[in-house]
Design a protein around this motif. Structure first.
Motif, PDB file in Angstrom:
ATOM      1  N   PHE A 146       0.806  -1.226   0.106  1.00 49.67           N
ATOM      2  CA  PHE A 146       0.104  -0.084  -0.098  1.00 49.67           C
ATOM      3  C   PHE A 146       0.822   1.259  -0.027  1.00 49.67           C
ATOM      4  CE2 PHE A 146      -3.090   3.221   1.520  1.00 49.67           C
ATOM      5  CZ  PHE A 146      -4.215   2.678   0.899  1.00 49.67           C
ATOM      6  N   GLU A 147       1.926   1.074   0.910  1.00 48.63           N
ATOM      7  CA  GLU A 147       2.869   2.384   0.934  1.00 48.63           C
ATOM      8  C   GLU A 147       3.698   2.567  -0.354  1.00 48.63           C
ATOM      9  OE1 GLU A 147       1.821   1.289   5.068  1.00 48.63           O
ATOM     10  OE2 GLU A 147       2.491  -0.005   3.130  1.00 48.63           O
ATOM     11  N   ARG A 150      -8.778   3.005   0.709  1.00 51.20           N
ATOM     12  CA  ARG A 150      -8.485   4.320  -0.300  1.00 51.20           C
ATOM     13  C   ARG A 150      -9.886   4.114  -1.099  1.00 51.20           C
ATOM     14  NH1 ARG A 150      -3.513   4.822  -5.048  1.00 51.20           N
ATOM     15  NH2 ARG A 150      -4.859   6.535  -6.057  1.00 51.20           N
ATOM     16  N   ARG A 151     -10.162   5.450  -1.165  1.00 52.83           N
ATOM     17  CA  ARG A 151     -11.526   5.609  -1.992  1.00 52.83           C
ATOM     18  C   ARG A 151     -10.800   7.070  -3.090  1.00 52.83           C
ATOM     19  NH1 ARG A 151     -16.009   6.051   2.281  1.00 52.83           N
ATOM     20  NH2 ARG A 151     -15.583   3.971   3.526  1.00 52.83           N
ATOM     21  N   GLY A 152     -10.663   6.680  -4.289  1.00 53.41           N
ATOM     22  CA  GLY A 152      -9.994   7.662  -5.023  1.00 53.41           C
ATOM     23  C   GLY A 152      -8.568   8.151  -4.688  1.00 53.41           C
ATOM     24  N   LYS A 166      -3.382  14.798   3.612  1.00 54.67           N
ATOM     25  CA  LYS A 166      -2.885  13.493   4.088  1.00 54.67           C
ATOM     26  C   LYS A 166      -3.272  12.279   3.440  1.00 54.67           C
ATOM     27  CE  LYS A 166      -0.071  15.622   7.028  1.00 54.67           C
ATOM     28  NZ  LYS A 166       1.310  15.453   6.674  1.00 54.67           N
ATOM     29  N   GLY A 167      -3.878  12.419   2.209  1.00 57.50           N
ATOM     30  CA  GLY A 167      -4.186  11.195   1.250  1.00 57.50           C
ATOM     31  C   GLY A 167      -3.083  10.901   0.390  1.00 57.50           C
ATOM     32  N   ILE A 168      -3.665  10.399  -0.570  1.00 52.57           N
ATOM     33  CA  ILE A 168      -2.836   9.838  -1.863  1.00 52.57           C
ATOM     34  C   ILE A 168      -2.307  10.792  -2.875  1.00 52.57           C
ATOM     35  CG2 ILE A 168      -2.566   7.990  -3.395  1.00 52.57           C
ATOM     36  CD1 ILE A 168      -2.670   7.063  -0.779  1.00 52.57           C
TER      37      ILE A 168
END
Length: 383
Positions: free
Chosen positions: A134-135, A271-273, A321-323
């Protein structure tokens, strides 16, 4: 002699079909039963002749009118000349070249097909997969992969012939890769082409095959490359590496390599989007009195002030602080939901304090517990 079928039935059309419908039906059936598509199939050859005969009549307005009035008798007993069934299809000005070009790419001869056979051909595209954490999907990474790829044989440079020798022109097809045969049909003399069996359609004969590729000119190898996985890539997305597929033929370009990316799930985050979601447990007294808590993010811990009186299920936001967005510079947000934990066991002193607290709250439930106070008043009439 077998009775002839109705021409409309042969083409699978109705009697009011227009010119376009007739031609469309013929194209479909002629391709289906053509001798090149059905080598050695006598039944298909017979149907091909039947379809051509039907089209020769129904595509001509004058002949179709005669057929509609008199049926097959209009072309028997010398009615329209000699030939099979009393009708001669040769010399009637009927041109099949436009029909055959639609699915052979160049009429009934061999030149068009020979050109396309010897033209440069692009290599096949390939697919493989990689798995990242994931990271790694969030921040990007590099991965070493190995996959099978077809390349030109290094020993013969793709010729298929032993080093120091060259392939010879096929004596049967004279280098065309195809042989042409002539058949006598009700349409007259018709040509059909097929790959030359002597050279397997290559136009060349290799008398001394290369030992490395057994005369094929190409070999399959294991190729090792390092792939850059961009930050922000999502599970199920593919990376395209141009020119890393199978090598092309006759000077054609190589195909592409598509890499399917599988992302392992995270133990905390969903994760969502480009946004992240998670649940954070807090204690009863943190929810009641408010507190500064530590919220985990992919970049480390983040301090956050929870207000007093926070209810379980309340959602808070930490921006940016998301993706990382894979196509830009922006980042998603982190959304966390608090879950209030109730103590499973308490000491005698804690229970005593809790009872005292409960007694003070029960004196004014509307003030201390809004939802419970409304519930008591609505259903039991209590204030």
């Amino acid at each position: 002699m077998a009775e002839k079928r109705d021409y409309y039935e042969v083409l699978g059309i109705t009697k009011d079909a227009d010119e376009a419908a007739i031609k469309k039906a013929y194209r479909t059936l002629a391709k289906k039963y053509h001798p090149d598509m059905n080598p050695g199939d006598t039944e298909a050859e017979a149907k091909f002749k039947e379809v051509n005969e039907a089209y020769a009549i129904l595509s001509d307005s004058e002949k179709r009118s005669m057929y509609d009035r008199m049926g097959h008798a209009a072309f028997e007993n010398g009615g329209m000349g000699g030939g099979a069934g009393g009708f001669d299809f040769s010399g009637q000005g009927f041109d099949f070249s436009d029909i055959f070009s639609s699915f052979f790419g160049g009429g009934m001869g061999t030149s068009g097909r020979r050109a396309s056979r010897n033209a440069p051909r692009r290599g096949d595209d390939l697919e493989t997969q990689i798995t990242v954490t994931f990271e790694e999907s969030a921040f990007g990474t590099k991965k070493d992969i190995s996959y099978g790829r077809v390349e030109k044989c290094p020993d013969c440079s793709g010729s298929g012939a032993e080093k120091g020798t060259t392939p010879e022109t096929c004596s049967v097809c004279k280098g065309s890769g195809q042989v042409t045969t002539v058949q006598r049909t009700i349409l007259g003399a018709m040509q059909s082409t097929a790959p030359c069996q002597n050279c397997r359609g290559t136009g060349k004969v290799i008398k001394n095959p290369c030992g490395g590729c057994k005369g094929k000119g190409y070999i399959k190898i294991r190729k090792n490359i390092t792939v850059t996985v961009p930050a922000g890539i999502a599970n199920g997305r593919s990376l395209k590496l141009q020119g890393q597929g199978d090598e092309g033929r006759n000077g054609g370009p190589a195909g592409d390599l598509f890499i399917l990316v599988n992302v392992k799930p995270h133990s905390l985050f969903e994760r969502r989007g480009d946004d992240l979601y998670c649940e954070i447990p807090i204690t009863f007294y943190e929810a009641a009195l408010g507190a500064e808590i530590e919220v985990p993010t992919l970049e480390g811990k983040e301090k956050y002030d929870i207000p007093e009186g926070t209810q379980t299920g309340t959602e808070f936001t930490i921006r940016q602080k998301g993706i990382q967005n894979i196509g830009g510079r922006s980042k998603g947000n982190l959304y966390f939901k608090v879950v209030v934990e109730i103590p499973k066991s308490m000491s005698s002193a804690q229970k005593k304090l809790m009872r005292e607290f409960a007694e003070t709250c029960n004196k004014n439930p509307n003030k201390n517990f809004g939802k419970k106070g409304s519930f008591l008043k609505k259903f039991f009439g209590k204030d």
